[in-house]
Design a protein around this motif. Structure first.
Motif, short mmCIF file in Angstrom:
data_model
loop_
_atom_site.label_atom_id
_atom_site.label_comp_id
_atom_site.label_asym_id
_atom_site.label_seq_id
_atom_site.Cartn_x
_atom_site.Cartn_y
_atom_site.Cartn_z
N LYS A 185 0.84 -1.19 0.00
CA LYS A 185 0.00 0.00 0.00
C LYS A 185 0.87 1.24 0.00
CE LYS A 185 -3.69 -2.25 2.66
NZ LYS A 185 -4.47 -2.22 3.92
N GLY A 186 0.57 2.15 -0.94
CA GLY A 186 1.28 3.42 -0.98
C GLY A 186 2.79 3.28 -1.06
N ARG A 187 3.48 3.88 -0.07
CA ARG A 187 4.94 3.88 -0.08
C ARG A 187 5.55 2.53 0.31
NH1 ARG A 187 6.56 9.71 2.71
NH2 ARG A 187 5.49 11.05 1.19
N GLU A 188 4.71 1.58 0.68
CA GLU A 188 5.24 0.26 1.03
C GLU A 188 5.92 -0.42 -0.16
OE1 GLU A 188 2.02 -2.01 2.55
OE2 GLU A 188 1.99 -1.03 4.52
N GLN A 189 5.65 0.08 -1.38
CA GLN A 189 6.23 -0.55 -2.57
C GLN A 189 7.76 -0.49 -2.57
OE1 GLN A 189 4.17 0.21 -6.41
NE2 GLN A 189 2.87 1.59 -5.23
N GLN A 190 8.34 0.41 -1.81
CA GLN A 190 9.80 0.50 -1.76
C GLN A 190 10.41 -0.67 -0.98
OE1 GLN A 190 11.04 3.99 0.50
NE2 GLN A 190 9.25 3.83 1.84
N HIS A 191 9.54 -1.45 -0.29
CA HIS A 191 10.03 -2.59 0.47
C HIS A 191 9.80 -3.92 -0.28
CE1 HIS A 191 10.63 0.09 3.84
NE2 HIS A 191 9.35 0.42 3.86
N ASP A 192 9.85 -3.86 -1.60
CA ASP A 192 9.60 -5.08 -2.36
C ASP A 192 10.65 -6.16 -2.07
OD1 ASP A 192 11.64 -3.72 -3.56
OD2 ASP A 192 10.95 -4.02 -5.61
N ARG A 193 11.83 -5.77 -1.63
CA ARG A 193 12.86 -6.75 -1.28
C ARG A 193 12.37 -7.65 -0.14
NH1 ARG A 193 16.50 -6.86 2.63
NH2 ARG A 193 16.04 -4.71 3.22
N LEU A 194 11.66 -7.05 0.82
CA LEU A 194 11.11 -7.84 1.93
C LEU A 194 10.02 -8.80 1.42
CD1 LEU A 194 10.84 -5.05 4.66
CD2 LEU A 194 12.63 -6.79 4.39
N GLY A 195 9.26 -8.36 0.40
CA GLY A 195 8.26 -9.23 -0.20
C GLY A 195 8.88 -10.44 -0.88
N VAL A 196 9.99 -10.21 -1.58
CA VAL A 196 10.70 -11.31 -2.24
C VAL A 196 11.22 -12.30 -1.20
CG1 VAL A 196 12.72 -11.90 -3.64
CG2 VAL A 196 11.30 -9.94 -4.26
N LYS A 215 10.89 -16.95 -10.74
CA LYS A 215 11.17 -16.02 -9.64
C LYS A 215 9.93 -15.18 -9.37
CE LYS A 215 16.11 -15.58 -10.73
NZ LYS A 215 17.20 -14.62 -11.08
N PRO A 216 9.85 -14.55 -8.16
CA PRO A 216 8.72 -13.65 -7.88
C PRO A 216 8.64 -12.52 -8.91
CG PRO A 216 9.89 -14.17 -5.86
CD PRO A 216 10.71 -14.74 -6.98
N LYS A 217 7.40 -12.14 -9.27
CA LYS A 217 7.18 -11.12 -10.30
C LYS A 217 6.35 -9.98 -9.74
CE LYS A 217 7.27 -14.60 -13.97
NZ LYS A 217 6.49 -15.26 -15.05
N GLY A 220 1.75 -4.49 -10.71
CA GLY A 220 1.17 -3.30 -10.07
C GLY A 220 1.69 -3.13 -8.66
N ARG A 221 0.79 -3.09 -7.69
CA ARG A 221 1.18 -2.96 -6.28
C ARG A 221 1.32 -4.32 -5.60
NH1 ARG A 221 -2.19 2.16 -3.72
NH2 ARG A 221 -1.34 3.76 -5.11
N MET A 222 1.44 -5.36 -6.39
CA MET A 222 1.54 -6.71 -5.83
C MET A 222 2.80 -7.41 -6.34
SD MET A 222 -2.40 -8.04 -6.03
CE MET A 222 -2.49 -7.78 -7.80
N LEU A 223 3.27 -8.32 -5.51
CA LEU A 223 4.40 -9.18 -5.85
C LEU A 223 3.90 -10.62 -5.68
CD1 LEU A 223 7.46 -8.57 -6.52
CD2 LEU A 223 7.94 -9.19 -4.15
N PHE A 224 4.13 -11.47 -6.68
CA PHE A 224 3.56 -12.82 -6.58
C PHE A 224 4.51 -13.85 -7.15
CE2 PHE A 224 2.59 -11.74 -10.92
CZ PHE A 224 2.62 -12.95 -11.60
N CYS A 225 4.23 -15.10 -6.79
CA CYS A 225 4.92 -16.24 -7.37
C CYS A 225 3.93 -17.41 -7.41
CB CYS A 225 6.18 -16.61 -6.58
SG CYS A 225 5.82 -17.33 -4.96
N ILE A 226 4.23 -18.40 -8.25
CA ILE A 226 3.36 -19.57 -8.41
C ILE A 226 4.06 -20.79 -7.82
CG2 ILE A 226 2.09 -21.02 -10.03
CD1 ILE A 226 1.10 -18.17 -10.02
N MET A 227 3.35 -21.48 -6.94
CA MET A 227 3.85 -22.73 -6.34
C MET A 227 3.18 -23.91 -7.04
SD MET A 227 5.91 -21.68 -3.95
CE MET A 227 6.21 -20.30 -2.82
N THR A 228 3.97 -24.85 -7.53
CA THR A 228 3.46 -26.01 -8.27
C THR A 228 3.69 -27.28 -7.47
OG1 THR A 228 4.06 -24.89 -10.32
CG2 THR A 228 3.54 -27.22 -10.47
N PRO A 229 2.68 -28.17 -7.39
CA PRO A 229 2.88 -29.42 -6.65
C PRO A 229 3.99 -30.27 -7.28
CG PRO A 229 0.56 -29.08 -7.16
CD PRO A 229 1.32 -28.04 -7.92
#
Length: 267
Positions: A185-196, A215-217, A220-229
Motif C-alpha cells: 500500500k502506498g509507499r510500502e512498494q519500496q520494500h519489495d525486497r522484503l516481499g521477495v 522467480k517472484p514477479k 502493479g502494487r503486488m508481488l507474486f509467485c506460483i507454487m506447483t505441486p
C-alpha cells in the motif's frame, strides 16, 4: 422568387433526374428483406446444438472383407466388459447375417484404416451410450488443476503466516497450483525486497510438497509467485482419485448384482 420561376426550377430538376437515369423518389437500396432479417437475427438463441456424426454401419460399409468382434456383457449386471470377443475375419454378407442371428444387431465400422477394417456387432444405442460414458469419464479425469491464491502483507505476523502456509499446503495437496501474493500500500512498494524474501521463505517452508515456478514477479502494487505441486504429490492425488472411482464402480456393480439376485429369488 416568382411562382413561375419556382415552377420552372421544379420542371428543370425533374428533367435532369429523368435524364440521369434515376429520380430521388424511385431510388431504393438493393438489399432484400430476407438478407436484412438474417443480419438482424444472428445465431439462434439457446445452447449450441451438436450434430451427431454416426459411423458407417450395416449396408453403408463399403468393404467386402471385415475383422469382426462382439462385446461381452456380464449376464448378471448386463454391464459391458473391457475386452471384446473376436469372431475372426469374414465377409460383409456373413457379418450382416451374424448380426441378424444375434438378435437384429448393427454392424458398426470401428477402424477403416486397419487391414482388414474392424467392425463391431452391437446394438447402436448401447454402443453410443458406452461411448458417451467413456468420454465423460475421460473428461472428468483429465480436468486441469485449479489456480488457488493466498494473499498477505509483507508485514504479516507469525500466526497469520502459519495460516497462509496451512491453506497453501492444503491446496497443493489437492493437486492445485497456488498463487502466493504479497500486497503493498502506498509507499510500502519500496520494500519489495522484503516481499521477495517472504515468498522465498514460503517456498523453503513448503519445499517438500511444491516448488516455485521461476522467480517472484511484480504486478502493479503486488508481488507474486506460483507454487506447483511436486510430481509425487500429483501422483498421490491421481492414485487417490482412481481408487475412489474403482470403489464407486465396485459398489454400483454389487448393487446391480444384488438386485439381479433378488429378482431371481422372487421369480
Amino acid at each position: 422568387m416568382a411562382p413561375s420561376s419556382t415552377l420552372k426550377a421544379l420542371v428543370v430538376a425533374s428533367s435532369l433526374a429523368t435524364i440521369s437515369g434515376f429520380a430521388p423518389s424511385t431510388f431504393r437500396p438493393n438489399t432484400s428483406n430476407t438478407a436484412l432479417d438474417a443480419m438482424r437475427r444472428g445465431r439462434p438463441r439457446g445452447p449450441v446444438r451438436t450434430i451427431e456424426v454416426k459411423p458407417p454401419m450395416n449396408d453403408e460399409i463399403q468393404f467386402d472383407t471385415l475383422r469382426v468382434s462382439v462385446p461381452i456383457f456380464d449376464p448378471k449386471s448386463n454391464a459391458q466388459k473391457q475386452k471384446d470377443e473376436a469372431l475372426g475375419i469374414m465377409s460383409k454378407a456373413d457379418a450382416l447375417a451374424k448380426a441378424k442371428e444375434l438378435g437384429g444387431l448393427d454392424v458398426i465400422l470401428i477402424n477403416d484404416k486397419s487391414d482388414p477394417p474392424v467392425v463391431k456387432i452391437v446394438d447402436y444405442s448401447k454402443y453410443r451410450y458406452e461411448k458417451e460414458k467413456k468420454a465423460k469419464e475421460q473428461k472428468k479425469n483429465s480436468k486441469a488443476s485449479e489456480l488457488k491464491e493466498v494473499k498477505m502483507s509483507y508485514k504479516i505476523d507469525v500466526h497469520d503466516y502459519g495460516v497462509r502456509i496451512k491453506n497453501a499446503s492444503k491446496f497443493i495437496k489437492q493437486g492445485n497450483r497456488v498463487k502466493c501474493t504479497v500486497q503493498f500500500k502506498g509507499r510500502e512498494q519500496q520494500h519489495d525486497r522484503l516481499g521477495v524474501e517472504l515468498l522465498n521463505r514460503m517456498a523453503v517452508d513448503m519445499e517438500d510438497i511444491c516448488s516455485m515456478e521461476g522467480k517472484p514477479k511484480r504486478e502493479g502494487r503486488m508481488l507474486f509467485c506460483i507454487m506447483t505441486p511436486k510430481a509425487e504429490v500429483t501422483k498421490a492425488v491421481n492414485d487417490k482419485k482412481r481408487k475412489m472411482d474403482k470403489e464407486k464402480k465396485k459398489m454400483k456393480r454389487a448393487s446391480k448384482e444384488a438386485k439381479a439376485n433378488k429378482s431371481e429369488v422372487t421369480n
